[in-house]
Design a protein around this motif. Sequence first.
Motif, short mmCIF file in Angstrom:
data_model
loop_
_atom_site.label_atom_id
_atom_site.label_comp_id
_atom_site.label_asym_id
_atom_site.label_seq_id
_atom_site.Cartn_x
_atom_site.Cartn_y
_atom_site.Cartn_z
N THR A 45 -0.18 7.35 -3.04
CA THR A 45 -0.63 8.60 -3.66
C THR A 45 -2.04 8.78 -3.44
O THR A 45 -2.79 8.89 -2.27
N ASP A 46 -2.96 8.74 -4.52
CA ASP A 46 -4.46 8.58 -4.27
C ASP A 46 -4.89 7.31 -3.58
O ASP A 46 -4.26 6.17 -3.80
N PRO A 47 -6.04 7.34 -2.76
CA PRO A 47 -6.67 6.11 -2.40
C PRO A 47 -7.14 5.19 -3.50
O PRO A 47 -7.35 5.50 -4.61
N LEU A 48 -7.36 4.08 -3.13
CA LEU A 48 -8.03 3.11 -4.20
C LEU A 48 -9.30 2.56 -3.64
O LEU A 48 -9.35 2.52 -2.37
N PRO A 82 -1.27 5.38 3.79
CA PRO A 82 -1.08 4.00 3.21
C PRO A 82 -1.37 2.93 4.16
O PRO A 82 -0.98 2.66 5.11
N THR A 92 -2.78 4.62 -0.28
CA THR A 92 -1.78 4.34 -1.11
C THR A 92 -0.61 5.44 -0.78
O THR A 92 -0.77 6.44 -0.05
N HIS A 115 -9.37 9.17 -7.74
CA HIS A 115 -8.62 10.41 -7.92
C HIS A 115 -9.14 11.53 -7.03
O HIS A 115 -8.43 12.55 -6.50
N ILE A 172 -8.78 3.46 -8.96
CA ILE A 172 -8.17 4.68 -8.42
C ILE A 172 -9.25 5.75 -8.26
O ILE A 172 -10.05 6.15 -9.13
N TRP A 181 0.92 -1.25 0.16
CA TRP A 181 0.00 0.10 -0.13
C TRP A 181 0.83 1.49 -0.13
O TRP A 181 0.36 2.33 -0.21
N LEU A 230 -0.40 0.19 -8.09
CA LEU A 230 -1.15 -0.99 -7.56
C LEU A 230 -2.28 -1.41 -8.62
O LEU A 230 -2.59 -2.50 -8.69
N ASP A 231 -3.01 -0.12 -9.20
CA ASP A 231 -3.82 -0.55 -9.99
C ASP A 231 -3.41 -1.39 -11.20
O ASP A 231 -3.89 -2.53 -11.71
N ALA A 233 -1.01 4.71 -6.30
CA ALA A 233 -2.25 4.27 -6.65
C ALA A 233 -2.01 3.49 -8.17
O ALA A 233 -2.41 2.42 -8.41
#
Length: 302
Positions: free
Chosen positions: A275-278, A259, A273, A252, A250, A212, A219-220, A216
């Motif tokens: 960066t942006d959340p998932l 994370p 994460t 955005h 994502i 995490w 991970l995606d 993002a």
Amino acid sequence: MALRIVFAGSPAAAVPSLRALAATDHEIVAVVTREDSPLGRKRVLTPTPVADVATQLGIPVLKANRIAPLEARIAALRPDLGVIVAYGGLIREPLLSTPRLGWINLHFSLLPRWRGAAPVQRALIAGDPVTGAAVFQLVAELDAGPVFATLDYAIGRNQTAGHLLDVLAARGADLLVSVVDDLDAGTARAVPQRGEVTLAPKLELDDGRLDWSRPAAELDARIRGTTPEPGAFALLDGDTERLKVLDAAIAHDDAPLAPGEFDLRAGRLLVGTGTDPLHLVTVQPAGKRPMAAADWWRGRTR
């Protein structure tokens, strides 16, 4: 003049090519596929998808996990051409030179990028915007032969490896048939591969592990690239609980989270994460069936 073809393939991704060739005037004199393998909880011995379809089409089937022991039987068939699509084994001399026109291979990448067993998965994990398929002349070195034809395909934003492979298998079948027809007509021309070579080794279970703290977008890409196999997963509660992530996106426009921090917002389960959340859409806890991620979280936090 029709060609006498030996076709080698095993998984579902090879079936469109087999069906497409069987629908032409060329003669498939034998299909080589891997041996039956145990599937399901009861470990029932099950033929490969290619074996199933070849049997339906009335084509003789040769089953072997290594093709070398079949050299004499294949030579006796006097093939003009060998065609291989995801067979799962290497072809070496003298079998490589047994067919009059050698062997051609349908590969699901734009060679020389992603030579190896998992080109579709590796392209997605790497975040490639474009991939494709290539039909090339088989040589002793892995996926290194000259290329007859390619097709480009822009990867969809939400495509998983499974979806992408289905598309490339269908479109690649038409590409393969066109090359076979050109070989029959004597008009096929192959050109050496050019560009940077990258390798696509078979995925291991740990390739699906989600960290995490990573961005993002990364991970995606990993989730989509490892779906359906080997599957993306996260370890929770000090690595004691495994959660398989089947679908995510994502988020955005959502406020950031630390994370690994989970938060249920407006009925959507988010995880932080680097960066942006998932937005976790569908998950599968260990030993359970797939479920909506929000439902899993509600049950876990009661």
